[in-house]
Design a protein around this motif. Sequence first.
Motif, PDB file in Angstrom:
ATOM      1  N   LYS A 374      47.039  42.448  37.575  1.00 63.46           N
ATOM      2  CA  LYS A 374      46.977  41.095  38.124  1.00 63.46           C
ATOM      3  C   LYS A 374      45.540  40.709  38.463  1.00 63.46           C
ATOM      4  N   ALA A 375      44.754  41.681  38.945  1.00 64.13           N
ATOM      5  CA  ALA A 375      43.359  41.407  39.295  1.00 64.13           C
ATOM      6  C   ALA A 375      42.552  41.053  38.049  1.00 64.13           C
ATOM      7  N   VAL A 376      42.796  41.779  36.950  1.00 66.36           N
ATOM      8  CA  VAL A 376      42.108  41.473  35.701  1.00 66.36           C
ATOM      9  C   VAL A 376      42.492  40.083  35.216  1.00 66.36           C
ATOM     10  N   GLN A 377      43.790  39.778  35.277  1.00 62.93           N
ATOM     11  CA  GLN A 377      44.236  38.460  34.819  1.00 62.93           C
ATOM     12  C   GLN A 377      43.639  37.344  35.676  1.00 62.93           C
ATOM     13  N   ALA A 378      43.527  37.591  36.963  1.00 66.29           N
ATOM     14  CA  ALA A 378      42.936  36.582  37.859  1.00 66.29           C
ATOM     15  C   ALA A 378      41.473  36.341  37.504  1.00 66.29           C
TER      16      ALA A 378
END
Length: 431
Positions: A374-378
């Motif tokens: 999720k952090a990468v996608q954000a």
Amino acid sequence: MGDRALSRRGFLAASAAAGLGMTALSGCGGDSDGGSSDGTTTIEWWNISTTEPTKTVWAGLAKKFEAQNPKVKLKIVQLENDAYKSKMTALIASGKLPDIFHTWGGGVLEQQVDAGLVEDLSDSTKPWSDGMLSVAKQPYLIDKKLYGIPFDIGMVGFWHNKALFEQAGIGEPPTTWAGFLDAVKKLKAKGITPLALAGKESWTGMYYWAYLAMRTAGIDALEKANENKDFTGDGFVQAGEHLKELVDLQPFQKGFLGAAYSTPNGQAATVGNGKAAMELMGQWAPVVEADAGKGLGANLGFFPFPAVDGGQGAITEVFGGGGGHALRRGAPKEAVDFLKFFASETTDLELVKKTNTLPVVPGAEKALADPNTKAVQAQLKGATGFQLYLDQAYAPAVGQEVNDSVAALIAGSKSPGQVAQSITKVAKEEQ
């Protein structure tokens, strides 16, 4: 993108220089339709998914497709990254590509297209590929035509061991290069190896120079330098100087120059087993760390590559790419059917759930659960610029020179200025 004046002749020269033979490759691709006397079509599928759980998940998807299509047989060839690139160079020179093959897009795919070896997928996939995320398809668009179908998208950043950071008194991940170097010093002071690197595989070191070039010269300068065949600007030399600052701190694990990426004693395992605090790697890092080593679980964190004070780039400009599949020109129509199957929401959901792949089909976003994914996608969603891997964005010879020259800098045999000059020399020779 690569130099459009180069096509198959450039690949022939590259393969000859590499000393690659054609003998074990004659059965691959070519003009055969893969048909048999009983009406079964065999499709050869080359990919680089050699680590678990991805290897098993992909094999399961192949079986699922075969079950839905009884007259189709998938022959899977899985190769590690560097071995795959070497084999593909030889296949391209022979003019016999696999029916379905892994691609990162960019200048390498463009030269394959210019050589007349790749199928145009614009019309045959339009009914369903239009629904995929547009940013994921960008690396495979050449002259507004689609030559590849993505199965993931992501970015390179620092994966770190939060427990080791805490031991070294590092409260928050650094946001500037000066702060990053300070974190490296703190880790070393506590007897902790700051970084793991697969020095045996030159693409891993390239990530550092590429990001530093983005931060110093600016993301637009990378494209301009490629167009002008000139990487000798101050920003590119400064990128090397900043990297040398890091190398001079001796931050990497013992024996890093002989280490591979995904082997039991390689870069990913060193981080996954808690023997180094960080690695600079793409979105697939957690899966490989857990496959090659133990994995860090809740102790694993992610942060973007830091900004460089006084540089032209921003921390919100990201470097990376994704994986995709392309087809050899004239591949059986069943190969397009497989691409459709692989790009479906059902398949994408399985990839996201089981392999932490970032979704390329909007409906699969609901399966995201891992906090680091999720952090990468954000970070991707908030990105103000995106740069494809340099060894794929540029013509093959130029990309390889970037890798090799940066590896030489890290090994201590080239200066920052020599790196910029070597890349420029090869770029000019490619005209």
